[in-house]
Enzyme design. Structure first.
Site, PDB file in Angstrom:
ATOM      1  N   HIS A  39       8.777  -9.790 -51.322  1.00  0.00           N
ATOM      2  CA  HIS A  39      10.240  -9.776 -51.300  1.00  0.00           C
ATOM      3  C   HIS A  39      10.795 -11.139 -51.688  1.00  0.00           C
ATOM      4  CE1 HIS A  39      14.367  -9.319 -49.991  1.00  0.00           C
ATOM      5  NE2 HIS A  39      14.211 -10.278 -49.090  1.00  0.00           N
ATOM      6  N   HIS A  65      14.522 -18.205 -47.799  1.00  0.00           N
ATOM      7  CA  HIS A  65      15.709 -17.757 -47.062  1.00  0.00           C
ATOM      8  C   HIS A  65      15.407 -17.084 -45.725  1.00  0.00           C
ATOM      9  CE1 HIS A  65      14.896 -13.800 -49.041  1.00  0.00           C
ATOM     10  NE2 HIS A  65      15.584 -13.295 -48.032  1.00  0.00           N
ATOM     11  N   ASP A  66      14.198 -16.588 -45.533  1.00  0.00           N
ATOM     12  CA  ASP A  66      13.865 -15.933 -44.260  1.00  0.00           C
ATOM     13  C   ASP A  66      12.948 -16.758 -43.365  1.00  0.00           C
ATOM     14  OD1 ASP A  66      15.373 -13.575 -44.392  1.00  0.00           O
ATOM     15  OD2 ASP A  66      13.848 -12.535 -45.580  1.00  0.00           O
ATOM     16  N   GLU A  69      14.593 -17.633 -39.939  1.00  0.00           N
ATOM     17  CA  GLU A  69      14.913 -16.402 -39.205  1.00  0.00           C
ATOM     18  C   GLU A  69      13.672 -15.664 -38.725  1.00  0.00           C
ATOM     19  OE1 GLU A  69      17.197 -12.261 -40.380  1.00  0.00           O
ATOM     20  OE2 GLU A  69      18.011 -14.173 -41.106  1.00  0.00           O
ATOM     21  N   ASP A  70      12.613 -15.657 -39.546  1.00  0.00           N
ATOM     22  CA  ASP A  70      11.487 -14.764 -39.265  1.00  0.00           C
ATOM     23  C   ASP A  70      10.157 -15.438 -38.943  1.00  0.00           C
ATOM     24  OD1 ASP A  70      13.139 -12.584 -39.668  1.00  0.00           O
ATOM     25  OD2 ASP A  70      12.546 -12.292 -41.754  1.00  0.00           O
ATOM     26  N   ASP A 126      19.278 -11.251 -52.531  1.00  0.00           N
ATOM     27  CA  ASP A 126      18.588 -10.605 -51.413  1.00  0.00           C
ATOM     28  C   ASP A 126      19.043  -9.160 -51.263  1.00  0.00           C
ATOM     29  OD1 ASP A 126      16.981 -10.437 -49.028  1.00  0.00           O
ATOM     30  OD2 ASP A 126      18.790 -10.777 -47.849  1.00  0.00           O
TER      31      ASP A 126
END
Length: 199
Positions: A39, A65-66, A69-70, A126
């Site tokens: 992704h 970008h994640d 957050e992840d 995204d």
């Protein structure tokens, strides 16, 4: 348009390696359980190929970008490895996982018009990639109603990102129309009762 420098390419490759390592144990929610890094690569490719974007901060931020957050990566680490500008963009597109998912979704819609130009481009790419995945290889258990709810929520977010990149916006709009037609043909009804949607 200035050519991309050797330093820029190095930073992009380092971001790919960093993201691949941090997301190494994560999988997408499709039936194949695709590696999550796919992704991130798709987002970067969409920015570069579809959006014609050559801004290294935007490309690197798309790859990363994640991560906050992840993966538990902290903003300070992003800054130390990739600079203040990348840190700022990644922070802008990061949801607060301490909040209820429904609130996070609403906040994405509400804050979209106010984030930076670079963050808008990352978020737009995204959403394009997520829309493609929802239609081609949706998360296991997502029937038509849940897909439709996601598609329409993504449109709300993207409407707040308008004026960001004509090519990316046109691509999203084309995908949105295709998704609505496909879901209508499948007779998608109300959203499935499976809880809040994933981003």
């Amino acid at each position: 348009m200035a050519p991309v420098s050797e330093e820029d390419v190095t930073l992009i490759l380092r971001a790919l390696r960093f993201a691949a390592h941090r997301h190494r144990s994560q999988r997408r929610k499709d039936a194949e359980a695709s590696p999550y890094v796919n992704h991130l690569i798709a987002v970067a490719e969409t920015l570069w190929c579809e959006g014609g974007i050559r801004d290294t901060v935007t490309i690197v931020s798309g790859i990363l970008h994640d991560t906050i957050e992840d993966t538990g990566t902290v903003p300070e680490e992003i800054e130390s490895r990739f600079g203040k500008a990348v840190r700022a963009v990644v922070v802008e597109v990061t949801d607060d996982k301490g909040l209820p998912k429904s609130l996070r979704k609403r906040m994405q819609v509400e804050t979209a018009p106010r984030i930076s130009h670079q963050a808008k481009r990352v978020k737009l790419a995204d959403k394009i990639c997520n829309l493609e995945d929802i239609m081609a290889s949706p998360p296991t258990g997502w029937a038509g109603g849940r897909k439709r709810e996601y598609v329409r929520w993504a449109r709300q977010v993207v409407d707040g990102l308008r004026g960001t990149n004509d090519r990316l916006e046109a691509l999203f709009d084309e995908l949105y129309i295709q998704a609505e037609r496909a879901l209508a043909a499948d007779g998608a009804g109300k959203a499935d009762k499976q809880g809040p949607l994933d981003s």
